[in-house]
Scaffold this motif. Structure first.
Motif, short mmCIF file in Angstrom:
data_model
loop_
_atom_site.label_atom_id
_atom_site.label_comp_id
_atom_site.label_asym_id
_atom_site.label_seq_id
_atom_site.Cartn_x
_atom_site.Cartn_y
_atom_site.Cartn_z
N ILE A 39 4.05 -19.96 -17.36
CA ILE A 39 4.67 -20.30 -18.62
C ILE A 39 4.71 -21.57 -19.13
O ILE A 39 4.05 -21.99 -20.30
CB ILE A 39 6.19 -19.84 -18.77
N MET A 40 4.90 -22.63 -18.28
CA MET A 40 4.64 -23.93 -18.87
C MET A 40 3.35 -24.42 -18.93
O MET A 40 2.73 -25.14 -19.50
CB MET A 40 5.41 -24.88 -17.52
N GLY A 43 2.30 -23.04 -21.82
CA GLY A 43 3.29 -23.80 -22.78
C GLY A 43 2.49 -25.06 -23.49
O GLY A 43 2.72 -25.36 -24.57
N CYS A 47 2.08 -25.87 -27.35
CA CYS A 47 2.55 -26.89 -27.84
C CYS A 47 1.48 -27.67 -28.65
O CYS A 47 1.69 -28.10 -29.75
CB CYS A 47 3.29 -27.81 -26.58
N LEU A 50 0.84 -26.21 -31.93
CA LEU A 50 1.76 -26.16 -32.67
C LEU A 50 1.76 -27.68 -33.49
O LEU A 50 1.55 -27.53 -34.52
CB LEU A 50 3.11 -25.98 -32.01
N VAL A 51 1.43 -28.73 -32.74
CA VAL A 51 1.41 -30.13 -33.21
C VAL A 51 0.13 -30.09 -34.17
O VAL A 51 0.28 -30.24 -35.32
CB VAL A 51 1.13 -31.01 -32.17
N TYR A 54 0.42 -27.98 -37.45
CA TYR A 54 1.22 -28.92 -38.39
C TYR A 54 0.37 -29.85 -38.93
O TYR A 54 0.83 -29.99 -40.16
CB TYR A 54 2.44 -29.39 -37.41
N TRP A 55 -0.41 -30.76 -38.24
CA TRP A 55 -0.98 -31.54 -39.10
C TRP A 55 -2.20 -31.39 -39.76
O TRP A 55 -2.41 -31.72 -40.88
CB TRP A 55 -1.73 -32.61 -37.83
N PHE B 78 11.77 -19.55 -19.87
CA PHE B 78 11.53 -19.54 -21.72
C PHE B 78 12.39 -20.75 -22.21
O PHE B 78 12.04 -21.21 -23.04
CB PHE B 78 12.09 -18.22 -21.88
N PHE B 80 12.94 -23.75 -20.70
CA PHE B 80 12.31 -25.17 -20.69
C PHE B 80 11.07 -25.10 -21.59
O PHE B 80 10.79 -26.02 -22.34
CB PHE B 80 11.90 -25.36 -19.58
N LEU B 81 10.44 -23.78 -21.92
CA LEU B 81 9.18 -23.89 -22.96
C LEU B 81 9.77 -24.18 -24.24
O LEU B 81 9.16 -24.89 -24.91
CB LEU B 81 8.63 -22.50 -22.91
N LEU B 84 10.30 -27.82 -24.71
CA LEU B 84 9.00 -28.41 -24.85
C LEU B 84 8.49 -28.35 -26.31
O LEU B 84 8.40 -29.51 -26.73
CB LEU B 84 7.97 -27.89 -23.86
N LEU B 85 8.52 -27.14 -26.92
CA LEU B 85 8.05 -27.21 -28.23
C LEU B 85 9.08 -27.82 -29.10
O LEU B 85 8.71 -28.21 -30.00
CB LEU B 85 8.07 -25.58 -28.46
N SER B 88 9.12 -31.60 -29.01
CA SER B 88 7.94 -32.08 -29.57
C SER B 88 7.96 -32.06 -30.89
O SER B 88 7.46 -33.17 -31.54
CB SER B 88 6.78 -31.56 -28.86
N MET B 89 8.14 -30.86 -31.56
CA MET B 89 8.16 -30.91 -32.95
C MET B 89 9.37 -31.78 -33.71
O MET B 89 8.97 -32.23 -34.62
CB MET B 89 8.16 -29.44 -33.53
N TYR B 92 7.11 -34.85 -34.19
CA TYR B 92 5.98 -34.91 -34.80
C TYR B 92 6.20 -34.63 -36.30
O TYR B 92 5.72 -35.00 -37.48
CB TYR B 92 4.90 -33.73 -34.53
N THR B 93 7.26 -33.75 -36.68
CA THR B 93 7.69 -33.64 -38.04
C THR B 93 8.55 -34.29 -38.62
O THR B 93 9.06 -34.59 -39.92
CB THR B 93 8.41 -32.05 -38.07
#
Lengths: 229, 98
Positions: A39-40, A43, A47, A50-51, A54-55, B78, B80-81, B84-85, B88-89, B92-93
């Motif tokens: 998962i990580m 993941g 991630c 996602l970044v 967004y950009w 799930f 820890f996922l 992470l997300l 991080s956001m 950045y946001t």
């Protein structure tokens, strides 16, 4: 039960477990710990996606719309179908239906190969259209919902980099899964798995379902974004 | 533990779960073509998460395991996922706000 008493059991139960259920639970827990690292692993890529989404919001939408939604949806259905055959194979093992078990494992392998075949067609399409990141990458288009605004090809290239990295890593997991299931099919054919012992099928099944779940997220993130614009 | 027999799910349940997953796939494709504004992403990821939860609970048998440790490991993975997300956001946001 006195844990020190000699217990009658078959060769499928290792002596450091007190009973079959404890052994099964230990195996399942170990498999889940491995899946958490997976998962990580995935993941980190989700991630990054996602970044950059967004950009480079609009550029990603434009690049995503070049993917074939029908092939993506077809492959999603194929993978969900293969998860069903895996789940049914556990039932077949639990109820001692050897031929049904072998048939279901073979069906899983077949569906996995269909998925990879469709993926190969899609990759081939990307090479033909110069949508593979690198020196020959070429992308022209408008940002969805903004007529006249051209797509930055470097941003589109980032979408395809992530597309190939994520679907490529997923496909590698599929190939490993097909290898695992080929071995299971052979062992199942020899009658190695019984209602008392089918842990390898259960754990390989957990792996296969996990790979299915990764695709359940990849499909909307890569194929379905900005389709309404 | 006195109960040493494992749970056996019936093929009927598996087929019902499969049907639900197929319907959800059709729904998410359909929803992608309807303009819901910012809700499009939420609906797509919501349906994907529903599908993932159903697979974990019924196909991966987490609903039936007696082992609480396994459930804790699944949830922590799930969680820890999500950390992470989400963290991080959060970075950045909010970079343009400073």
């Amino acid at each position: 039960m006195d844990s020190h008493a000699a217990v009658e059991h078959g060769p499928e139960l290792l002596h450091h477990f007190s009973d079959a259920e404890q052994q099964r639970n230990a195996a399942s827990l170990g498999m889940w710990l491995f899946l958490v690292t997976e998962i990580m692993f995935f993941g980190g890529m989700f991630c990054a996606y996602l970044v950059y989404r967004y950009w480079y919001f609009g550029d990603f939408g434009a690049a995503s719309q070049t993917l074939d939604i029908r092939l993506g949806a077809f492959n999603t259905a194929v993978l969900i179908g293969s998860s069903l055959t895996v789940a049914m194979s556990i039932w077949a093992a639990q109820t001692g239906r050897r031929k049904v078990l072998v048939g279901l494992l073979l069906a899983t392998i077949l569906l996995g190969l269909v998925f990879l075949g469709v993926k190969a067609v899609e990759y081939h399409d990307k090479f033909e259209h110069h949508h593979v990141p690198g020196a020959s990458f070429h992308f022209e288009g408008e940002v969805p919902g903004h007529p006249g605004l051209p797509v930055n090809p470097y941003h589109a290239q980032m979408f395809f980099s992530l597309y190939f990295a994520m679907t490529g890593l997923h496909a590698l997991h599929m190939i490993i899964g097909i290898g695992l299931f080929s071995y299971l099919t052979y062992k199942a054919w020899t009658g190695y798995y019984t209602p008392k012992y089918y842990t390898p099928i259960e754990n390989a099944g957990l792996y296969w379902h996990f790979v299915d779940i990764v695709w359940i997220y990849l499909f909307p993130l890569l194929y379905l974004i900005d389709r309404h614009r | 533990m006195s109960d040493t027999s494992e749970h056996i799910s019936s093929p009927k349940l598996y087929v019902a779960i499969w049907l639900l997953l197929m319907v959800c796939t059709a729904l998410t494709v359909g929803a992608a073509f309807i303009d819901l504004g910012p809700l499009n992403t939420i609906v797509a990821l919501g349906i994907a998460t529903l599908k993932a939860v159903v697979v974990v609970l019924y196909f991966m048998h987490v609903k039936y395991t007696h082992e609480r440790m396994t459930k804790a490991v699944v949830v922590s993975g799930f969680f820890f996922l999500l950390l992470l997300l989400a963290l991080s956001m959060m970075d950045y946001t909010t970079r343009g706000l400073g």
